[in-house]
Design an enzyme around this catalytic site. Structure first.
Site, PDB file in Angstrom:
ATOM      1  N   LYS A  78       0.858  -1.192   0.000  1.00 23.10           N
ATOM      2  CA  LYS A  78       0.000   0.000   0.000  1.00 23.10           C
ATOM      3  C   LYS A  78       0.884   1.228   0.000  1.00 23.10           C
ATOM      4  O   LYS A  78       1.957   1.251   0.624  1.00 23.10           O
ATOM      5  CB  LYS A  78      -0.899   0.029   1.237  1.00 23.10           C
ATOM      6  CG  LYS A  78      -2.202   0.768   1.006  1.00 23.10           C
ATOM      7  CD  LYS A  78      -3.145  -0.031   0.105  1.00 23.10           C
ATOM      8  CE  LYS A  78      -4.507   0.631  -0.006  1.00 23.10           C
ATOM      9  NZ  LYS A  78      -5.417  -0.178  -0.829  1.00 23.10           N
ATOM     10  N   GLY A 174     -24.651   2.868   0.146  1.00 26.07           N
ATOM     11  CA  GLY A 174     -23.585   3.526  -0.598  1.00 26.07           C
ATOM     12  C   GLY A 174     -23.696   3.253  -2.087  1.00 26.07           C
ATOM     13  O   GLY A 174     -23.586   2.102  -2.519  1.00 26.07           O
ATOM     14  N   LEU A 175     -23.908   4.299  -2.883  1.00 27.18           N
ATOM     15  CA  LEU A 175     -24.113   4.149  -4.322  1.00 27.18           C
ATOM     16  C   LEU A 175     -23.009   4.853  -5.114  1.00 27.18           C
ATOM     17  O   LEU A 175     -23.273   5.606  -6.052  1.00 27.18           O
ATOM     18  CB  LEU A 175     -25.486   4.693  -4.717  1.00 27.18           C
ATOM     19  CG  LEU A 175     -26.690   3.929  -4.160  1.00 27.18           C
ATOM     20  CD1 LEU A 175     -27.986   4.694  -4.432  1.00 27.18           C
ATOM     21  CD2 LEU A 175     -26.765   2.523  -4.757  1.00 27.18           C
ATOM     22  N   GLY A 176     -21.766   4.598  -4.715  1.00 25.02           N
ATOM     23  CA  GLY A 176     -20.633   5.097  -5.485  1.00 25.02           C
ATOM     24  C   GLY A 176     -20.443   4.260  -6.740  1.00 25.02           C
ATOM     25  O   GLY A 176     -21.359   3.570  -7.192  1.00 25.02           O
ATOM     26  N   HIS A 177     -19.239   4.279  -7.295  1.00 18.73           N
ATOM     27  CA  HIS A 177     -18.981   3.543  -8.541  1.00 18.73           C
ATOM     28  C   HIS A 177     -19.285   2.062  -8.382  1.00 18.73           C
ATOM     29  O   HIS A 177     -19.918   1.447  -9.250  1.00 18.73           O
ATOM     30  CB  HIS A 177     -17.527   3.738  -8.965  1.00 18.73           C
ATOM     31  CG  HIS A 177     -17.209   5.129  -9.423  1.00 18.73           C
ATOM     32  ND1 HIS A 177     -17.853   5.733 -10.471  1.00 18.73           N
ATOM     33  CD2 HIS A 177     -16.313   6.044  -8.967  1.00 18.73           C
ATOM     34  CE1 HIS A 177     -17.390   6.959 -10.653  1.00 18.73           C
ATOM     35  NE2 HIS A 177     -16.450   7.170  -9.744  1.00 18.73           N
ATOM     36  N   VAL A 178     -18.835   1.467  -7.284  1.00 18.38           N
ATOM     37  CA  VAL A 178     -19.057   0.041  -7.066  1.00 18.38           C
ATOM     38  C   VAL A 178     -20.497  -0.223  -6.632  1.00 18.38           C
ATOM     39  O   VAL A 178     -21.163  -1.121  -7.152  1.00 18.38           O
ATOM     40  CB  VAL A 178     -18.069  -0.522  -6.028  1.00 18.38           C
ATOM     41  CG1 VAL A 178     -18.385  -1.987  -5.726  1.00 18.38           C
ATOM     42  CG2 VAL A 178     -16.635  -0.382  -6.515  1.00 18.38           C
ATOM     43  N   GLY A 179     -20.989   0.542  -5.662  1.00 18.79           N
ATOM     44  CA  GLY A 179     -22.319   0.317  -5.127  1.00 18.79           C
ATOM     45  C   GLY A 179     -23.402   0.431  -6.187  1.00 18.79           C
ATOM     46  O   GLY A 179     -24.335  -0.389  -6.228  1.00 18.79           O
ATOM     47  N   TYR A 180     -23.291   1.429  -7.068  1.00 17.20           N
ATOM     48  CA  TYR A 180     -24.323   1.590  -8.092  1.00 17.20           C
ATOM     49  C   TYR A 180     -24.239   0.463  -9.123  1.00 17.20           C
ATOM     50  O   TYR A 180     -25.274  -0.063  -9.561  1.00 17.20           O
ATOM     51  CB  TYR A 180     -24.214   2.945  -8.786  1.00 17.20           C
ATOM     52  CG  TYR A 180     -25.498   3.313  -9.505  1.00 17.20           C
ATOM     53  CD1 TYR A 180     -26.502   4.014  -8.843  1.00 17.20           C
ATOM     54  CD2 TYR A 180     -25.729   2.926 -10.825  1.00 17.20           C
ATOM     55  CE1 TYR A 180     -27.697   4.327  -9.474  1.00 17.20           C
ATOM     56  CE2 TYR A 180     -26.924   3.231 -11.454  1.00 17.20           C
ATOM     57  CZ  TYR A 180     -27.906   3.927 -10.779  1.00 17.20           C
ATOM     58  OH  TYR A 180     -29.097   4.214 -11.399  1.00 17.20           O
TER      59      TYR A 180
END
Length: 341
Positions: A78, A174-180
């Site tokens: 990381k 959560g509806l970010g890039h992954v969630g949506y």
């Protein structure tokens, strides 16, 4: 510093600064048994340098576990860039970081993470080939969502007796890039979607496009559902919230969902099946690793389908041993990395 490294079994820690651009960077390399360390680059403000160091070490360890159970030829690493209060030239800062990566001779490969973008990776790529998630390689988010979807089906099979999601009530937090992207796949599968997000615009879009039902963010965890899918910030499952859950299983894309390891035991005691986050959300890592290696999309998609199989294996061990799947996943990863567990 060395005590933190020893506690996490970290192989190496690299620090660099470049006064000309304002770069102050940390690269933590946790384990390279299976190949060079791969992990995202965070670009965030931290209250102090120790907090940044601790974040890099903790996340690098998690990436080793994720890579080991994903079956890719990489270890965990990381990078953390401490975001300065003012930056004259962001591109120059990330170019300086690319030069830093190049000095490690391929032991660490970077990718997008919190606060960074494909454009930043493009700047890094001007000075090293040890970078992925560039504009040319594409956004890993849809592939993370594909893996989570496969994991939800495996979780439904293990907890509810069928992987058919038709009519299953799934709450996506959560509806970010992954969630949506996950919500889109769930809608196609016929799931009864409940959604929440701090951005009302994203919620409205899910209502209009996917037929989802909106739920206030503060109420989602206490809303009855079959599967809760956390896809936002980490630490959502803690001593306060775990007792309020009204779901049969938790299976979502968020990193570090458990505030502590003991929360996994509390979920187990309540009969709530938990999909270990670094197993179910490994699709993004698989995508960037295999894309960087030059694999074609069909091969990557086939590898993503194994996420469900790995979860099924973990659930079977957990049931046999009467332990939390999170404990089982850690033990399996440590057996692969260290020959123990």
């Amino acid at each position: 510093m060395f005590a933190m490294m020893e506690a996490a079994r970290l192989e190496a820690l690299h620090l660099a600064q470049d006064p000309a651009t304002g770069l102050k960077a940390i690269i933590a390399i946790h384990n390279t048994r299976f190949g060079p360390a791969l992990g995202g680059c965070r670009y965030l403000a931290y209250p102090d340098h120790v907090s940044a160091l601790r974040d890099a070490i903790r996340l690098a360890q998690g990436m080793s576990y994720k890579a080991a159970l994903a079956g890719i030829e990489h270890g965990g690493g990381k990078a953390v860039i401490i975001r300065p209060s003012h930056v004259d030239n962001r591109g120059a800062l990330f170019e300086a970081f690319g030069r830093f990566i190049e000095t490690l001779n391929g032991r660490y490969i970077t990718a997008v993470d919190s606060g960074t973008s494909s454009a930043d990776m493009d700047c890094i790529a001007q000075h090293t080939r040890h970078v992925t998630s560039t504009t040319a390689e594409g956004d890993p988010s849809p592939h993370t969502a594909m893996g989570v979807f496969a994991g939800i089906r495996a979780t439904a099979q293990a907890r509810l007796g069928s992987d058919d999601l038709e009519g299953l009530r799934v709450a996506v937090q959560g509806l970010g890039h992954v969630g949506y992207a996950l919500a889109e796949q769930l809608a196609v599968a016929g799931a009864d979607l409940l959604v929440s997000d701090l951005d009302p615009g994203r919620v409205q879009l899910a209502v209009e496009q996917l037929g989802a039902r909106p739920v206030a963010s503060e109420a989602l965890l206490t809303t009855p559902c079959d599967i809760l899918a956390p896809c936002g910030l980490g630490g959502i499952l803690n001593a306060e919230t775990v007792g309020q859950l009204r779901c049969a299983a938790v299976a979502g894309a968020a990193n570090n969902q458990l505030a502590s390891a003991e929360i996994a035991d509390e979920l187990e005691a309540r009969g709530i099946l938990y999909a270990p986050d670094y197993v179910i959300n490994s699709g993004g890592l698989i995508y960037v690793a295999l894309r960087h290696r030059g694999d074609a999309l069909p091969a990557i998609t086939a590898h993503l389908s194994r996420i469900g199989l790995r979860l099924t294996e973990i659930y079977a061990h957990a049931q046999a041993d009467k332990r939390s799947p999170a404990r089982v996943a850690d033990a399996l990863a440590e057996r692969l990395l260290y020959g123990e567990g």
